[in-house]
Write a protein that holds these residues in place. Structure first.
Motif, PDB file in Angstrom:
ATOM      1  N   ILE A 101       4.571   6.018  -6.493  1.00 19.67           N
ATOM      2  CA  ILE A 101       4.726   7.142  -5.242  1.00 19.67           C
ATOM      3  C   ILE A 101       5.041   6.144  -4.093  1.00 19.67           C
ATOM      4  O   ILE A 101       4.698   4.961  -3.933  1.00 19.67           O
ATOM      5  N   THR A 102       5.928   7.003  -3.193  1.00 19.19           N
ATOM      6  CA  THR A 102       6.347   6.160  -2.164  1.00 19.19           C
ATOM      7  C   THR A 102       5.854   6.900  -0.849  1.00 19.19           C
ATOM      8  O   THR A 102       5.350   7.926  -0.853  1.00 19.19           O
ATOM      9  N   ASN A 103       5.914   6.289   0.348  1.00 19.41           N
ATOM     10  CA  ASN A 103       5.598   6.758   1.584  1.00 19.41           C
ATOM     11  C   ASN A 103       6.563   7.386   2.296  1.00 19.41           C
ATOM     12  O   ASN A 103       7.670   7.644   1.750  1.00 19.41           O
ATOM     13  N   ASP A 104       6.322   7.843   3.505  1.00 19.14           N
ATOM     14  CA  ASP A 104       7.458   8.476   4.340  1.00 19.14           C
ATOM     15  C   ASP A 104       8.633   7.521   4.602  1.00 19.14           C
ATOM     16  O   ASP A 104       9.577   8.166   4.984  1.00 19.14           O
ATOM     17  N   GLU A 107       9.079   3.516   1.017  1.00 14.45           N
ATOM     18  CA  GLU A 107       8.459   2.286   0.760  1.00 14.45           C
ATOM     19  C   GLU A 107       7.419   2.748  -0.492  1.00 14.45           C
ATOM     20  O   GLU A 107       6.670   3.763  -0.624  1.00 14.45           O
ATOM     21  N   ASP A 109       4.147   2.995  -2.032  1.00 14.02           N
ATOM     22  CA  ASP A 109       2.581   3.048  -1.793  1.00 14.02           C
ATOM     23  C   ASP A 109       1.856   2.393  -2.770  1.00 14.02           C
ATOM     24  O   ASP A 109       1.705   2.789  -3.945  1.00 14.02           O
ATOM     25  N   GLU A 112      -1.780   3.825  -4.157  1.00 12.92           N
ATOM     26  CA  GLU A 112      -1.772   4.943  -4.860  1.00 12.92           C
ATOM     27  C   GLU A 112      -0.609   4.611  -6.124  1.00 12.92           C
ATOM     28  O   GLU A 112      -1.480   5.142  -7.258  1.00 12.92           O
ATOM     29  N   THR A 113       0.068   3.801  -6.348  1.00 15.74           N
ATOM     30  CA  THR A 113       0.858   3.448  -7.516  1.00 15.74           C
ATOM     31  C   THR A 113       0.033   2.554  -8.305  1.00 15.74           C
ATOM     32  O   THR A 113      -0.109   2.864  -9.468  1.00 15.74           O
ATOM     33  N   ASN A 138       7.305  11.096  -3.586  1.00 12.97           N
ATOM     34  CA  ASN A 138       6.573  10.752  -2.222  1.00 12.97           C
ATOM     35  C   ASN A 138       5.290  11.758  -2.310  1.00 12.97           C
ATOM     36  O   ASN A 138       5.374  12.575  -3.402  1.00 12.97           O
ATOM     37  N   HIS A 139       4.454  11.699  -1.356  1.00 19.26           N
ATOM     38  CA  HIS A 139       3.132  12.331  -1.295  1.00 19.26           C
ATOM     39  C   HIS A 139       3.614  14.036  -1.272  1.00 19.26           C
ATOM     40  O   HIS A 139       2.514  14.388  -1.380  1.00 19.26           O
TER      41      HIS A 139
END
Length: 392
Positions: A101-104, A107, A109, A112-113, A138-139
């Motif tokens: 999972i990546t952020n906005d 990068e 996350d 969460e990853t 992403n989220h």
């Protein structure tokens, strides 16, 4: 053992090679090992897809398009494993099991990853997940990517967060070689290499493991590189050892800076070797070397400076291309070392600017792929160290 095995595009480049990959995975499962697989797009599929985008496309659409290569690979490899009686499932962005999972900002996350990777690891005893490399989500559920070498990054990242014993990078080379076998004769496999050595090679052209992947390696996680024809995931190849350490180090003893000037030194083959050999013959250790168009600078321990100056002076007298040698004493060096330095745009400015703003004259800056060395006057060393520590 718990192993994350990454198969590169070349190792999945045909039906025969997919069969080879499936055979090696099935053999490891049969031996009782827990295996998670990361798959790249077959052959040059990703590059081919990118080449065909001859129209304006936003990042989201481009990511969706290039994801098709990895999506195809995981389906084919999962089917090949099923044909061998291995319980496997493909895992791609959008699935409930998807881990990366990546952020906005694009990068990873980490929190969460880590959580999702740990959940995926809980089922390894009964099933082999075949995960798309290179891709992330992403989220909001949109597909993102991890950039060049992203499948390597996926593999080492998951190896870390799934608490694996080893990550195996299956590729089209036998491991790290002593030289490019296409260029030099007698190139052989290097059995062991450190992450620092490999990262320096990677940033200077060696295409073995993506440098971004190595930042996820810790000391307890083995990473090996093996050839796709080897057939055994658990032996052979090159073992990559150690982990990156972010260090700020100040040398305890002062250095002397000896500069040899000469006409067109850069066009005089053997000059650097001759000067270095003179110091070596006297067992004078060279801490660092910097060169310019018309000069070569050696940094040596100040306690050997006078001896080194006499040796270099004798070379100047004997060589008409050399003009003079000069010495500057009481030099300090502060080194910043870290695996993240190459991925930090403006890192040199981040170091140099606050030192300059403090009114400290920088004697020299010498860089490599993973380190920056700042040379200042000995009396300025403590203030310089404090400035660098504040920045890093």
């Amino acid at each position: 053992m718990r192993v994350v095995a990454k198969f590169g595009g070349t190792s999945l480049g045909s039906g025969d090679r997919i069969n080879r990959a499936a055979d090696s995975i099935a053999a490891a499962v049969e031996e009782g090992h827990e295996i998670a697989v990361v798959a790249s797009a077959m052959g040059s599929t990703t590059d081919d897809l990118l080449d065909e985008i001859e129209f304006e496309a936003d990042d989201r659409d481009r990511a969706e398009i290039v994801s098709m290569g990895e999506r195809t690979s995981v389906r084919m490899l999962k089917a090949a494993l099923a044909a061998r009686g291995v319980d496997a499932m493909f895992v791609e962005p959008g699935s409930d099991e998807w881990p990366v999972i990546t952020n906005d900002l694009g990068e990873v996350d980490v929190e969460e990853t880590q959580r999702r990777a740990a959940a995926l690891a809980e089922d390894l005893d009964g099933v082999v997940p075949v995960v798309t490399g290179f891709l992330a989500q992403n989220h909001e559920g949109e597909i993102t990517t991890l950039g060049r070498g992203g499948s390597d990054t996926t593999a080492v990242m998951l190896g870390r967060y799934m608490d694996a014993d080893e990550v195996v990078i299956v590729t089209d080379v036998e491991g790290v070689m002593t030289g490019d076998p296409h260029v030099v004769e007698g190139a052989r496999n290097v059995g062991r290499i450190t992450v620092d050595e490999l990262r320096n090679l990677s940033f200077r052209g060696a295409e073995v493991v993506a440098p971004s992947a190595l930042t996820y390696k810790h000391g307890g996680l083995d990473v090996r590189v093996v050839h796709y024809q080897h057939g055994d995931l658990l032996t052979g190849g090159t073992l990559i050892e150690g982990e990156f350490e972010n260090l700020i180090d100040m040398q305890d003893e002062p250095l002397a800076c000896l500069t040899v000037a000469g006409r067109a030194i850069r066009n005089s083959p053997g000059i650097l070797a001759d000067l270095s050999q003179a110091l070596r013959n006297a067992d004078i250790n060279i801490d660092a070397v910097a060169s310019g168009m018309d000069s070569i600078t050696f940094y040596v321990g100040e306690d050997r400076a006078e001896e080194a100056e006499n040796l270099l002076h004798s070379k100047v007298v004997d060589d008409q291309t050399l003009s003079s040698v000069t010495v500057d004493d009481d030099v300090a060096v502060i080194r910043v070392t870290g695996g993240e330095l190459p991925n930090r745009p403006g890192v040199i400015l981040d170091i140099v600017q606050p030192i300059s703003e403090a009114g400290i004259n920088i004697h020299d800056v010498i860089t490599s792929a993973t380190s920056v060395a700042i040379f200042v006057a000995w009396d300025d060393r403590e203030e310089t160290l404090e400035i660098v520590q504040e920045e890093f």
